[in-house]
Design a protein around this motif. Sequence first.
Motif, PDB file in Angstrom:
ATOM      1  N   GLY A 126       7.414 125.697  54.542  1.00 10.92           N
ATOM      2  CA  GLY A 126       7.238 124.525  54.108  1.00 10.92           C
ATOM      3  C   GLY A 126       6.027 124.070  53.693  1.00 10.92           C
ATOM      4  O   GLY A 126       5.737 122.844  53.591  1.00 10.92           O
ATOM      5  N   THR A 155      10.054 122.707  50.172  1.00 14.87           N
ATOM      6  CA  THR A 155      10.855 123.947  49.875  1.00 14.87           C
ATOM      7  C   THR A 155      10.226 124.750  49.148  1.00 14.87           C
ATOM      8  O   THR A 155      10.817 126.118  48.971  1.00 14.87           O
ATOM      9  N   PHE A 180       7.969 128.558  50.749  1.00 19.09           N
ATOM     10  CA  PHE A 180       8.734 129.284  51.932  1.00 19.09           C
ATOM     11  C   PHE A 180       8.570 130.641  51.824  1.00 19.09           C
ATOM     12  O   PHE A 180       9.231 131.281  50.698  1.00 19.09           O
ATOM     13  N   MET A 223      11.548 119.653  57.014  1.00 22.03           N
ATOM     14  CA  MET A 223      12.377 119.835  56.166  1.00 22.03           C
ATOM     15  C   MET A 223      13.793 119.864  56.456  1.00 22.03           C
ATOM     16  O   MET A 223      14.241 120.770  57.354  1.00 22.03           O
ATOM     17  N   GLU A 241      16.410 120.773  54.840  1.00 18.03           N
ATOM     18  CA  GLU A 241      17.191 122.029  54.168  1.00 18.03           C
ATOM     19  C   GLU A 241      17.128 123.245  55.075  1.00 18.03           C
ATOM     20  O   GLU A 241      18.011 124.003  54.931  1.00 18.03           O
ATOM     21  N   THR A 242      16.088 123.115  56.015  1.00 19.01           N
ATOM     22  CA  THR A 242      15.850 124.473  56.885  1.00 19.01           C
ATOM     23  C   THR A 242      16.112 124.091  58.197  1.00 19.01           C
ATOM     24  O   THR A 242      15.729 124.719  59.236  1.00 19.01           O
ATOM     25  N   ILE A 253      18.438 132.289  54.114  1.00 19.41           N
ATOM     26  CA  ILE A 253      17.613 131.028  54.019  1.00 19.41           C
ATOM     27  C   ILE A 253      17.238 130.631  52.680  1.00 19.41           C
ATOM     28  O   ILE A 253      17.267 129.351  52.181  1.00 19.41           O
ATOM     29  N   GLN A 289      20.251 129.483  50.808  1.00 19.94           N
ATOM     30  CA  GLN A 289      20.618 128.127  51.277  1.00 19.94           C
ATOM     31  C   GLN A 289      19.849 126.890  50.711  1.00 19.94           C
ATOM     32  O   GLN A 289      20.289 125.879  50.095  1.00 19.94           O
ATOM     33  N   ILE A 290      18.378 127.360  50.393  1.00 22.23           N
ATOM     34  CA  ILE A 290      17.241 126.364  49.887  1.00 22.23           C
ATOM     35  C   ILE A 290      17.578 126.240  48.317  1.00 22.23           C
ATOM     36  O   ILE A 290      17.503 124.958  47.752  1.00 22.23           O
ATOM     37  N   THR A 291      17.785 127.142  47.760  1.00 28.60           N
ATOM     38  CA  THR A 291      17.981 127.335  46.183  1.00 28.60           C
ATOM     39  C   THR A 291      19.307 126.852  45.574  1.00 28.60           C
ATOM     40  O   THR A 291      19.607 126.464  44.571  1.00 28.60           O
TER      41      THR A 291
END
Length: 467
Positions: free
Chosen positions: A229, A236, A239, A393, A395-396, A427, A430-432
Amino acid sequence: MKIAKRITAVVLCLVMVIAVMYTGALQNEVREKNIFSGKNSVIIWYTDEAMTDYMNAMAVAFHEEEGIRVIPQLKPGSDYLETIYDASISGEDASDLYIISNESLEKAYLAGLADTILDESNKINTENYPVAALQAVTYHGEKVGYPYYFETSALLYNKTYMMDMAKNRVEAEEEIPAKMEELIPSTFDELLTFADEYDAPAEVEAVFKWDVADIFYNYFFIGNYMDVGGPYGDNTDEFDIYNLDTIKAMQIYQDLNQFFSIDADDVAYDSVIAEFMEGKVVLTTATSDIIKKLDEAKENGEFAYDYGLAEIPELNEELISRSLSVTNTIVVNGFSNQKENANRFAEYLAYNHADTLYEKTGKIPSARAAAKQRPETAVFFEEYADSVPMPKMMETANFWVQLEITFAEVWNGAKVTDCLHDLSTQIMTQITGEEYSEEYIEYQEDETTIEYLDEEAEREAAMQEEE
């Protein structure tokens, strides 16, 4: 950027815009409700019972000095932000400011619960706080909290043992302290050499032992080489957890198992500290609570040794260590109609009276001058100053659980580059929001390291045969 990712980005932007608009409307409604209720006190929420006496004393002192009434309220830690939000919406007994760890700041900000600080006296700067503290309270370029106190790890050693070793290596009494300082490992290579050469007393069972199962005591191995981050832990797009340096650093971590043979399923922080207090462990890693624990134990006759603290050793001459840190932050509630007074009390706690915090609570303040009043707290502060703040974040959020699993797999012998490759792929997907293909990095461990560890294993095997 693929179409799916663009659509996802647009949807996220729309959701955030709607959330901000909705939050703004709610804040206006709540302010009107509070104004008509005649509220004229500042309410601060916190979750740590150890802060109660101190918080009450600060409230009294602030009222005497500033004429502003402050009401501290201890709240349960579970669903803390949700409780703050519900109270803020209802306007009943809501907090004007509250204490929370920095990794929750994004969630707090997007819910309208974290306002940009006023800092009218310009105290929250690099002159008074380390960069890590300011990074911890910054979200998308704005300081949304006052850095209050922190936690990180440092190297703990048995000073009595180290002094005895120094005495055996020098003749003049006055040379002993300097020699002891030389013996404290500054790299893990030196630590391995120390462990190999140390003629340990009979009661010593392990030269170096630490909680290998807890990410807080392991992150320093890869802290300088993982980017989670960006510097503020809020981006995001920044990373990078799978690169050559991270692989090398994690390989060093794995190699230590061959040398120290610690069973991850049979070790915990409290048990290691108990062994350290019994003189069974010479060096370990510890969090700042250890200072008061050992001081009180020594005073009560439960700890028969002297202890010392040092910064975590670098990995080797090429790779450095960098610990993880958590900064507890004083946040002004975006729904409050007492923001000016709330900011004044936040600064009163975080800066004006930071020098009394440790003595009364055992919490090391983030403020530079206050943290460096004692040699022991100064060591933790220096580690904190160069630490990696816990990212914000949402998201993570599960990244830490997955990273801890990865550490466990590596410790137990799994191939480092495979583990990190799988973690990054998971991960990043998961983020994208789409399947992510991580390019595989081929890595061959330094043969000299392997040879060194093999020789150590051979020596241990020979000793066992003799026995």
